[in-house]
Design a protein around this motif. Structure first.
Motif, PDB file in Angstrom:
ATOM      1  N   GLU A 213      39.181  30.365  32.972  1.00 45.99           N
ATOM      2  CA  GLU A 213      39.392  30.483  34.419  1.00 45.99           C
ATOM      3  C   GLU A 213      40.139  29.275  34.986  1.00 45.99           C
ATOM      4  O   GLU A 213      41.009  29.435  35.841  1.00 45.99           O
ATOM      5  CB  GLU A 213      38.042  30.651  35.121  1.00 45.99           C
ATOM      6  CG  GLU A 213      37.395  32.007  34.877  1.00 45.99           C
ATOM      7  CD  GLU A 213      36.098  32.180  35.651  1.00 45.99           C
ATOM      8  OE1 GLU A 213      35.699  33.344  35.868  1.00 45.99           O
ATOM      9  OE2 GLU A 213      35.482  31.167  36.029  1.00 45.99           O
ATOM     10  N   LYS A 214      39.810  28.081  34.506  1.00 44.10           N
ATOM     11  CA  LYS A 214      40.492  26.893  35.017  1.00 44.10           C
ATOM     12  C   LYS A 214      41.958  26.890  34.604  1.00 44.10           C
ATOM     13  O   LYS A 214      42.830  26.477  35.374  1.00 44.10           O
ATOM     14  CB  LYS A 214      39.803  25.625  34.514  1.00 44.10           C
ATOM     15  CG  LYS A 214      38.376  25.434  35.024  1.00 44.10           C
ATOM     16  CD  LYS A 214      38.317  25.297  36.544  1.00 44.10           C
ATOM     17  CE  LYS A 214      36.897  25.080  37.023  1.00 44.10           C
ATOM     18  NZ  LYS A 214      36.800  25.005  38.489  1.00 44.10           N
ATOM     19  N   LEU A 215      42.251  27.367  33.404  1.00 43.34           N
ATOM     20  CA  LEU A 215      43.635  27.389  32.943  1.00 43.34           C
ATOM     21  C   LEU A 215      44.449  28.471  33.628  1.00 43.34           C
ATOM     22  O   LEU A 215      45.624  28.292  33.945  1.00 43.34           O
ATOM     23  CB  LEU A 215      43.680  27.580  31.426  1.00 43.34           C
ATOM     24  CG  LEU A 215      43.329  26.312  30.626  1.00 43.34           C
ATOM     25  CD1 LEU A 215      42.929  26.656  29.212  1.00 43.34           C
ATOM     26  CD2 LEU A 215      44.513  25.360  30.617  1.00 43.34           C
ATOM     27  N   MET A 216      43.816  29.621  33.879  1.00 40.65           N
ATOM     28  CA  MET A 216      44.523  30.716  34.538  1.00 40.65           C
ATOM     29  C   MET A 216      44.483  30.580  36.061  1.00 40.65           C
ATOM     30  O   MET A 216      45.145  31.333  36.781  1.00 40.65           O
ATOM     31  CB  MET A 216      43.911  32.053  34.111  1.00 40.65           C
ATOM     32  CG  MET A 216      44.049  32.313  32.618  1.00 40.65           C
ATOM     33  SD  MET A 216      43.451  33.942  32.123  1.00 40.65           S
ATOM     34  CE  MET A 216      44.768  34.988  32.714  1.00 40.65           C
ATOM     35  N   ARG A 217      43.682  29.601  36.547  1.00 43.64           N
ATOM     36  CA  ARG A 217      43.561  29.308  37.977  1.00 43.64           C
ATOM     37  C   ARG A 217      43.131  30.524  38.796  1.00 43.64           C
ATOM     38  O   ARG A 217      43.644  30.769  39.900  1.00 43.64           O
ATOM     39  CB  ARG A 217      44.875  28.734  38.515  1.00 43.64           C
ATOM     40  CG  ARG A 217      45.246  27.412  37.866  1.00 43.64           C
ATOM     41  CD  ARG A 217      46.498  26.839  38.432  1.00 43.64           C
ATOM     42  NE  ARG A 217      46.815  25.558  37.785  1.00 43.64           N
ATOM     43  CZ  ARG A 217      47.882  24.830  38.059  1.00 43.64           C
ATOM     44  NH1 ARG A 217      48.747  25.247  38.966  1.00 43.64           N
ATOM     45  NH2 ARG A 217      48.105  23.688  37.428  1.00 43.64           N
ATOM     46  N   LYS A 218      42.205  31.257  38.246  1.00 45.06           N
ATOM     47  CA  LYS A 218      41.626  32.367  39.005  1.00 45.06           C
ATOM     48  C   LYS A 218      40.283  32.741  38.399  1.00 45.06           C
ATOM     49  O   LYS A 218      40.013  32.458  37.227  1.00 45.06           O
ATOM     50  CB  LYS A 218      42.559  33.587  39.004  1.00 45.06           C
ATOM     51  CG  LYS A 218      42.788  34.214  37.626  1.00 45.06           C
ATOM     52  CD  LYS A 218      43.697  35.430  37.741  1.00 45.06           C
ATOM     53  CE  LYS A 218      43.923  36.094  36.389  1.00 45.06           C
ATOM     54  NZ  LYS A 218      44.797  37.266  36.491  1.00 45.06           N
ATOM     55  N   THR A 219      39.450  33.332  39.233  1.00 41.52           N
ATOM     56  CA  THR A 219      38.150  33.801  38.762  1.00 41.52           C
ATOM     57  C   THR A 219      38.344  35.165  38.106  1.00 41.52           C
ATOM     58  O   THR A 219      38.949  36.062  38.686  1.00 41.52           O
ATOM     59  CB  THR A 219      37.165  33.915  39.933  1.00 41.52           C
ATOM     60  OG1 THR A 219      37.031  32.631  40.540  1.00 41.52           O
ATOM     61  CG2 THR A 219      35.807  34.390  39.445  1.00 41.52           C
ATOM     62  N   LEU A 220      37.850  35.301  36.895  1.00 44.77           N
ATOM     63  CA  LEU A 220      38.029  36.543  36.152  1.00 44.77           C
ATOM     64  C   LEU A 220      36.900  37.512  36.455  1.00 44.77           C
ATOM     65  O   LEU A 220      35.750  37.109  36.608  1.00 44.77           O
ATOM     66  CB  LEU A 220      38.095  36.258  34.655  1.00 44.77           C
ATOM     67  CG  LEU A 220      39.233  35.316  34.221  1.00 44.77           C
ATOM     68  CD1 LEU A 220      39.187  35.084  32.721  1.00 44.77           C
ATOM     69  CD2 LEU A 220      40.584  35.893  34.602  1.00 44.77           C
ATOM     70  N   VAL A 221      37.244  38.776  36.547  1.00 45.48           N
ATOM     71  CA  VAL A 221      36.238  39.783  36.896  1.00 45.48           C
ATOM     72  C   VAL A 221      35.386  40.160  35.694  1.00 45.48           C
ATOM     73  O   VAL A 221      34.259  40.593  35.845  1.00 45.48           O
ATOM     74  CB  VAL A 221      36.906  41.056  37.479  1.00 45.48           C
ATOM     75  CG1 VAL A 221      37.537  40.748  38.812  1.00 45.48           C
ATOM     76  CG2 VAL A 221      37.943  41.628  36.522  1.00 45.48           C
ATOM     77  N   PHE A 222      35.908  39.993  34.486  1.00 43.56           N
ATOM     78  CA  PHE A 222      35.110  40.404  33.330  1.00 43.56           C
ATOM     79  C   PHE A 222      34.053  39.359  33.011  1.00 43.56           C
ATOM     80  O   PHE A 222      34.268  38.173  33.149  1.00 43.56           O
ATOM     81  CB  PHE A 222      35.985  40.690  32.114  1.00 43.56           C
ATOM     82  CG  PHE A 222      36.620  39.474  31.477  1.00 43.56           C
ATOM     83  CD1 PHE A 222      35.992  38.820  30.436  1.00 43.56           C
ATOM     84  CD2 PHE A 222      37.857  39.012  31.904  1.00 43.56           C
ATOM     85  CE1 PHE A 222      36.582  37.721  29.825  1.00 43.56           C
ATOM     86  CE2 PHE A 222      38.447  37.904  31.315  1.00 43.56           C
ATOM     87  CZ  PHE A 222      37.813  37.260  30.272  1.00 43.56           C
ATOM     88  N   ARG A 223      32.905  39.835  32.586  1.00 41.68           N
ATOM     89  CA  ARG A 223      31.811  38.937  32.228  1.00 41.68           C
ATOM     90  C   ARG A 223      31.305  39.224  30.811  1.00 41.68           C
ATOM     91  O   ARG A 223      30.348  38.633  30.363  1.00 41.68           O
ATOM     92  CB  ARG A 223      30.652  39.099  33.222  1.00 41.68           C
ATOM     93  CG  ARG A 223      30.966  38.469  34.579  1.00 41.68           C
ATOM     94  CD  ARG A 223      31.034  36.956  34.463  1.00 41.68           C
ATOM     95  NE  ARG A 223      31.349  36.292  35.720  1.00 41.68           N
ATOM     96  CZ  ARG A 223      32.565  35.977  36.103  1.00 41.68           C
ATOM     97  NH1 ARG A 223      33.596  36.278  35.324  1.00 41.68           N
ATOM     98  NH2 ARG A 223      32.790  35.357  37.240  1.00 41.68           N
TER      99      ARG A 223
END
Length: 468
Positions: A213-223
């Protein structure tokens, strides 16, 4: 007809108001009367925890409500440092710096999670021993984990040798995460992310979802996802052991990473963890923080963390580090200011001028709890005297932190008095922090000083009434 219409409008308005109030400011009624040490508050789709009457402060135990803090997920954390395994902060410096307050909070949150999870069933553990590349094609075959893994609770721990990389491929999301001890120029694509690891051999403990998430700079929906693992490198490359999925292991490593950095980076002369980020106070360019500056909140929270380390190790060097951490709170003006030139305050953000102060409430209270923790395991008369001085200041100054215009709401600091600034109203989250800290102090003094406990209880009740 007009009267009926007005009545209908009034009922509709009242219904909508009650609905919104319940949705935004709902305090969980079950938590209020249960034996849980926390009371749940739901606000704008977030859950906050303040302390309940059953909370008991223990200088060796869980720290306040920090078991539910995700320091590494905060927006102002750029990433977890690849060398020290601690959070890198973007607060006041966009390219990042190691911020002692954040590092201490990171350690305290993972220590508190260890305390919480010791009573809970642990996650599955997947172990791979001695992973090596194939001799023919530079990379090993893919090792597949058959079960779906919940990435929000997935941690990895491994030791990787030089000149190799460890690849994790996530099936459902087609993302490949690469941990590497070398620079690999041909791997940077839209679906691959490289996490460089310096040093050889390099032991690492990583939270994979946070890294992605930090590298893609977004919160991911998959858990959750299925993953497979591969190691690439020369014939001498290896991963001696790879462990996946043990939350307790990660909490232990994060706790020790934070304490290790604090022990290695404390100024031995002053006891400070100096902060080298240049700062002014808000729009007041004439008021500068000392450079470098020593934060009372950092000193207090670091002391609380090292007290918990000392409870495990009984190591004299750790005790000396605790004493040094408290030193700038009582023996110098590095962290001190005086309200009305009389009442001692421990400053989270100490200004260059000792005659001016911000008087941030939460920073001083965290520092006070750190002093109390240190004095609990290493009683010193001068610390007891310091605690008494701060209590006298709080008795005089707490009325100034009640908002003059918003009933029973708290203020973040007293800059409107000392610098003629605009009133700095506490945000909702900081208002709850004030309540939590005062609740903790109320409980600490309940048996030893009833009048002081009543003082804190008065402001707990007053500030809590603003959210009920």
């Amino acid at each position: 007809m007009r009267c009926r219409f007005r009545r209908l409008n009034y009922i509709l308005f009242l219904s909508i108001s009650l609905f919104l109030f319940y949705r935004i400011y709902n305090i969980n009624p079950i938590s209020l009367y249960s034996q849980s040490p926390f009371t749940l508050i739901h606000y704008q789709n977030n859950t906050y925890r303040i302390l309940s009457s059953s909370f008991k402060h223990n200088s060796r135990g869980s720290y306040l409500n920090f078991a539910y803090f995700n320091v590494e997920q905060r927006n102002r954390v750029l990433y977890i440092d690849f060398l020290y395994d601690i959070p890198v902060s973007s607060q006041w410096q966009s390219d990042g710096h190691l911020y002692p307050i954040q590092i201490a909070q990171y350690g305290l949150s993972h220590w508190s999670r260890l305390e919480l999870n010791s009573k809970n069933q642990q996650n599955k553990i997947y172990k791979f021993e001695r992973l090596q590349p194939n001799k023919n094609n530079h990379c090993s075959s893919w090792h597949t984990i058959k079960d779906e893994i919940f990435l929000s609770n997935t941690y990895i721990h491994f030791t990787i040798s030089s000149n190799c990389s460890l690849h994790f491929h996530f099936f459902s999301n087609n993302i490949e995460l690469v941990y590497s001890t070398k620079t690999i120029h041909d791997l940077e694509t839209l679906t691959k992310r490289i996490i460089p690891l310096k040093g050889s051999p390099r032991q690492a403990s990583r939270y994979m979802l946070i890294d992605i998430e930090k590298l893609m700079r977004k919160t991911l929906v998959f858990r959750r996802d299925l993953i497979k693992i591969q190691i690439c490198g020369d014939t001498q490359s290896s991963v001696t052991q790879l462990i996946i999925g043990n939350q307790t292991l990660y909490d232990q490593q994060a706790f020790y990473s934070a304490t290790r950095w604090l022990l290695n980076n404390q100024d031995l002369q002053t006891g400070c963890w100096f902060i080298h980020v240049r700062r002014n106070y808000g729009h007041h360019t004439q008021y500068h923080l000392r450079n470098p500056w020593c934060s009372a909140m950092a000193q207090g929270q670091a002391a609380s963390l090292l007290v918990r380390l000392y409870s495990l190790t009984n190591n004299k060097e750790h005790l000396l580090a605790i004493r040094r951490a408290i030193q700038p709170l009582w023996s110098s003006n590095l962290t001190r200011a005086y309200f009305n030139n009389r009442f001692l305050w421990l400053e989270e953000y100490p200004l260059e001028s000792s005659t001016k102060g911000l008087f941030v409430l939460n920073g001083c209270l965290y520092a006070l709890i750190g002093i109390i923790d240190a004095n609990t395991i290493d009683y010193q008369p001068y610390l007891s005297e310091l605690i008494n001085q701060i209590i006298i200041s709080l008795q005089h100054m707490l009325p100034y932190y009640v908002h003059p215009n918003i009933s029973n709401w708290s203020l973040y600091d007293l800059s409107h008095i000392t610098m003629k600034s605009k009133i700095n109203t506490a945000s909702y989250s900081y208002h709850l922090v004030h309540i939590t800290l005062l609740q903790c102090l109320r409980q600490i003094f309940k048996k030893t000083n009833h009048s002081v406990s009543q003082l804190f209880d008065f402001y707990v009740q007053r500030f809590t009434s603003a959210i009920l």
